[in-house]
Scaffold this motif. Structure first.
Motif, PDB file in Angstrom:
ATOM      1  N   VAL A 116       0.822  -1.210   0.000  1.00  0.00           N
ATOM      2  CA  VAL A 116       0.000   0.000   0.000  1.00  0.00           C
ATOM      3  C   VAL A 116       0.857   1.261   0.000  1.00  0.00           C
ATOM      4  O   VAL A 116       0.523   2.252  -0.650  1.00  0.00           O
ATOM      5  CB  VAL A 116      -0.939  -0.002   1.232  1.00  0.00           C
ATOM      6  N   TRP A 117       1.963   1.225   0.715  1.00  0.00           N
ATOM      7  CA  TRP A 117       2.869   2.371   0.827  1.00  0.00           C
ATOM      8  C   TRP A 117       4.198   2.098   0.143  1.00  0.00           C
ATOM      9  O   TRP A 117       4.717   0.981   0.216  1.00  0.00           O
ATOM     10  CB  TRP A 117       3.175   2.676   2.282  1.00  0.00           C
ATOM     11  N   SER A 118       4.756   3.107  -0.479  1.00  0.00           N
ATOM     12  CA  SER A 118       6.138   3.055  -0.931  1.00  0.00           C
ATOM     13  C   SER A 118       7.051   3.222   0.279  1.00  0.00           C
ATOM     14  O   SER A 118       6.612   3.695   1.337  1.00  0.00           O
ATOM     15  CB  SER A 118       6.398   4.173  -1.941  1.00  0.00           C
ATOM     16  N   ARG A 160       5.640  15.515   4.802  1.00  0.00           N
ATOM     17  CA  ARG A 160       4.292  15.087   4.417  1.00  0.00           C
ATOM     18  C   ARG A 160       4.282  13.739   3.697  1.00  0.00           C
ATOM     19  O   ARG A 160       3.229  13.148   3.498  1.00  0.00           O
ATOM     20  CB  ARG A 160       3.630  16.146   3.532  1.00  0.00           C
ATOM     21  N   SER A 161       5.448  13.248   3.322  1.00  0.00           N
ATOM     22  CA  SER A 161       5.516  11.931   2.691  1.00  0.00           C
ATOM     23  C   SER A 161       5.662  10.808   3.707  1.00  0.00           C
ATOM     24  O   SER A 161       5.742   9.643   3.333  1.00  0.00           O
ATOM     25  CB  SER A 161       6.699  11.882   1.717  1.00  0.00           C
ATOM     26  N   ALA A 188      -1.646  11.983  12.814  1.00  0.00           N
ATOM     27  CA  ALA A 188      -1.477  11.856  11.366  1.00  0.00           C
ATOM     28  C   ALA A 188      -2.357  12.835  10.610  1.00  0.00           C
ATOM     29  O   ALA A 188      -1.953  13.412   9.598  1.00  0.00           O
ATOM     30  CB  ALA A 188      -1.786  10.423  10.931  1.00  0.00           C
ATOM     31  N   ALA A 189      -3.571  13.045  11.105  1.00  0.00           N
ATOM     32  CA  ALA A 189      -4.506  13.944  10.430  1.00  0.00           C
ATOM     33  C   ALA A 189      -4.054  15.390  10.461  1.00  0.00           C
ATOM     34  O   ALA A 189      -4.377  16.173   9.561  1.00  0.00           O
ATOM     35  CB  ALA A 189      -5.890  13.833  11.080  1.00  0.00           C
ATOM     36  N   GLY A 218      -1.644  16.648   7.405  1.00  0.00           N
ATOM     37  CA  GLY A 218      -2.063  15.294   7.063  1.00  0.00           C
ATOM     38  C   GLY A 218      -0.980  14.435   6.440  1.00  0.00           C
ATOM     39  O   GLY A 218      -0.416  14.794   5.406  1.00  0.00           O
ATOM     40  N   VAL A 219      -0.683  13.308   7.096  1.00  0.00           N
ATOM     41  CA  VAL A 219       0.222  12.308   6.527  1.00  0.00           C
ATOM     42  C   VAL A 219      -0.512  10.967   6.513  1.00  0.00           C
ATOM     43  O   VAL A 219      -1.558  10.799   7.140  1.00  0.00           O
ATOM     44  CB  VAL A 219       1.535  12.195   7.337  1.00  0.00           C
ATOM     45  N   ALA A 220       0.053  10.011   5.795  1.00  0.00           N
ATOM     46  CA  ALA A 220      -0.580   8.697   5.642  1.00  0.00           C
ATOM     47  C   ALA A 220      -0.659   7.966   6.985  1.00  0.00           C
ATOM     48  O   ALA A 220       0.180   8.158   7.875  1.00  0.00           O
ATOM     49  CB  ALA A 220       0.196   7.865   4.627  1.00  0.00           C
ATOM     50  N   PHE A 221      -1.653   7.095   7.092  1.00  0.00           N
ATOM     51  CA  PHE A 221      -1.966   6.468   8.381  1.00  0.00           C
ATOM     52  C   PHE A 221      -2.449   5.045   8.159  1.00  0.00           C
ATOM     53  O   PHE A 221      -3.227   4.777   7.239  1.00  0.00           O
ATOM     54  CB  PHE A 221      -3.041   7.318   9.072  1.00  0.00           C
ATOM     55  N   ILE A 222      -1.981   4.119   9.010  1.00  0.00           N
ATOM     56  CA  ILE A 222      -2.417   2.720   8.965  1.00  0.00           C
ATOM     57  C   ILE A 222      -2.694   2.245  10.383  1.00  0.00           C
ATOM     58  O   ILE A 222      -1.969   2.576  11.321  1.00  0.00           O
ATOM     59  CB  ILE A 222      -1.363   1.818   8.283  1.00  0.00           C
TER      60      ILE A 222
END
Length: 358
Positions: free
Chosen positions: A32-34, A96-97, A116-117, A122-126
């Motif tokens: 899902v993520w690089s 932000r990456s 994360a929000a 906002g950055v990616a979140f799992i």
């Protein structure tokens, strides 16, 4: 592997459920993520049990991992801890990456999700939930928040994760108490759906070991139901409010207990006691509260609390975020499988719930 898609258009994501998934955590996230810098946030209870494996798996998959451990418990959903998360991310030169992975229960998910929000807008979140409460409920749907003083979940946002990874094997290290509190959320969702399905699914669950044995089925049921509700009402403006059944009283006594009641224990009390009130008012089919209570007590959950008579209970309810435009939307059951919303004006709440005004 069970795959459930939460369909939110461009913000859609998958919830994966499989025993042993924690051993392949990094590989699953790499789909899902690089490769990127990642904050792996957990708490003092989970860290000695699962942090090393999760961190090593992420590193092996090419991620640059910064670990962070917060104190276990509701107290970590605070402005002070949130600021500490920001500091750790900034000191790790996260941009932000970057990404944030929440490894833990609902507190970790809420804190990490809100960080994360808001970090750099906002950055990616799992989500990697390790408690049953988080696996069946809080990890899915995008609600992230911290508490403000004594008011629960007051500062927050709707912020969807990119992926939710659920391994029922995490529950093996969960105490019976914190396992059964999650069962209250499963039963809550069961009472909102088909009554035959509700009791057929739950009738064989009579102790903590039963919950562990059938946990994949319980998680699959709860997530399918919640995903359908969230897809229809992401921002809690209508249908999603039904998921608050038991929470009006539950949240209030949870906060008044100052950690002595777990979230699911408070919700368990809230469901039964509210349903007793609505039965007495003729809004609920007689015997419904006893049906719910029997299933909760079978696994050792409480159905009453002296905090229901605390003088601060009403003020706590009236501070709740479910109050909208001077109105409380109270979720009640007409009978199992038939919930409805009863709107109460602010000055009607005390009388309806049989509470004394200060």
């Amino acid at each position: 592997m069970r795959r459930i898609k939460l369909d939110l258009g461009a913000r859609s994501y998958e919830i994966l459920i499989e025993r042993g998934l924690r051993a392949r955590l990094g590989g699953a996230i790499a789909k899902v993520w690089s490769p990127r810098r990642v904050l792996l946030l957990t708490d003092t209870h989970i860290a000695p049990l699962h942090l090393q494996q999760a961190s090593a798996s992420l590193t092996a998959a090419g991620f640059d991992v910064t670990e962070m451990i917060v104190p276990f418990g509701e107290g970590s959903k605070s402005l002070a801890e949130l600021e500490r998360v920001y500091d750790v991310m900034a000191n790790a030169h996260m941009t932000r990456s970057a990404g944030v992975v929440a490894l833990g229960g609902g507190v970790c998910g809420d804190l990490a999700g809100f960080a994360a929000a808001t970090y750099m807008r906002g950055v990616a979140f799992i989500q990697v939930p390790t408690s049953l409460t988080a696996q069946v409920d809080s990890s899915v749907g995008g609600k992230t928040a911290i508490n403000l003083g004594s008011a629960k979940n007051t500062v927050g946002s709707f912020y969807q994760p990119d992926l939710v990874l659920i391994d029922p094997d995490y529950l093996a290290t969960l105490s019976d108490r914190y396992l059964t509190e999650g069962y209250a959320e499963v039963l809550k969702m069961a009472t909102l759906t088909d009554p035959a399905l509700c009791w057929r699914m739950l009738s064989g669950v009579n102790r903590a070991d039963d919950i562990r044995r059938v946990s994949p089925e319980l998680i699959d049921f709860a997530i399918h139901y919640k995903a359908s509700v969230v897809a229809a009402d992401e921002h809690d403006l209508g249908l999603r409010q039904l998921l608050n059944f038991g929470h009006t009283l539950g949240h209030a006594i949870e906060l008044l207990a100052h950690g002595a009641l777990a979230h699911g224990e408070a919700v368990s009390v809230g469901m039964v006691q509210l349903t007793r009130i609505t039965e007495a008012r003729g809004l609920t089919e007689p015997g419904t509260a006893d049906q719910i209570a029997e299933r909760l007590q079978a696994v050792g959950l409480p159905i009453d609390s002296p905090l229901l008579h605390d003088a601060d209970l009403l003020p706590q309810i009236l501070m709740d975020k479910k109050m909208r435009s001077n109105q409380l939307n109270l979720v009640v059951l007409k009978h199992i499988g038939s919930p409805e919303i009863v709107p109460l004006k602010r000055d009607e709440v005390a009388d309806f719930l049989n509470l004394q005004e200060a």
